[in-house]
Motif scaffolding. Structure first.
Motif, mmCIF file in Angstrom:
data_model
loop_
_atom_site.group_PDB
_atom_site.id
_atom_site.type_symbol
_atom_site.label_atom_id
_atom_site.label_comp_id
_atom_site.label_asym_id
_atom_site.label_seq_id
_atom_site.Cartn_x
_atom_site.Cartn_y
_atom_site.Cartn_z
ATOM 1 N N MET A 1 0.847 -1.183 0.000
ATOM 2 C CA MET A 1 0.000 0.000 0.000
ATOM 3 C C MET A 1 0.892 1.245 0.000
ATOM 4 O O MET A 1 1.845 1.336 0.755
ATOM 5 C CB MET A 1 -0.904 -0.009 1.243
ATOM 6 C CG MET A 1 -1.818 1.199 1.312
ATOM 7 S SD MET A 1 -2.895 1.243 2.768
ATOM 8 C CE MET A 1 -4.008 -0.091 2.414
ATOM 9 N N ASN A 5 -2.178 6.096 -0.241
ATOM 10 C CA ASN A 5 -3.331 5.260 0.107
ATOM 11 C C ASN A 5 -3.481 5.125 1.618
ATOM 12 O O ASN A 5 -4.591 5.093 2.135
ATOM 13 C CB ASN A 5 -3.203 3.875 -0.535
ATOM 14 C CG ASN A 5 -3.446 3.917 -2.025
ATOM 15 O OD1 ASN A 5 -3.978 4.879 -2.562
ATOM 16 N ND2 ASN A 5 -3.030 2.863 -2.698
ATOM 17 N N GLN A 6 -2.364 5.057 2.320
ATOM 18 C CA GLN A 6 -2.418 4.948 3.781
ATOM 19 C C GLN A 6 -3.013 6.196 4.410
ATOM 20 O O GLN A 6 -3.799 6.105 5.341
ATOM 21 C CB GLN A 6 -1.020 4.687 4.349
ATOM 22 C CG GLN A 6 -0.511 3.297 4.069
ATOM 23 C CD GLN A 6 0.920 3.103 4.531
ATOM 24 O OE1 GLN A 6 1.691 4.052 4.633
ATOM 25 N NE2 GLN A 6 1.283 1.856 4.801
#
Length: 93
Positions: A1, A5-6
């Motif tokens: 990820m 996105n985190q």
């Protein structure tokens, strides 16, 4: 990820937890002006972000975003806004 996105996931999770706790939604929730094609509408909502309790998460999540008002900053690319397009046509004439 990816890191982007985190941070988006962290923002979404915080919004979900706030809703579960019955806390108020941020000012941008359901307000289409934050992503309006109108630069004037986006400019009108920038200051609504100032008191937002999740502003720092929003700022982190928007690092690569190129459209809309995020954490009090209009991230919209000026060359694609209707206002800028209109101004360029007027100038070229």
């Amino acid at each position: 990820m990816t890191a982007q996105n985190q941070t988006l996931e962290a923002l979404t999770l915080e919004l979900t937890h706030r809703a579960e706790r019955g806390e108020p939604e941020p000012p941008c929730a359901g307000d289409d002006r934050f992503t309006s094609e109108s630069a004037d509408e986006r400019r009108a909502v920038v200051n609504l972000c100032s008191p937002c309790p999740i502003r720092s998460l929003c700022a982190a999540a928007s690092r690569r975003v190129t459209w809309g008002v995020w954490a009090g900053v209009d991230k919209s690319t000026p060359s694609v806004t209707k206002t800028s397009t209109t101004q360029r046509k007027d100038t070229a004439a």
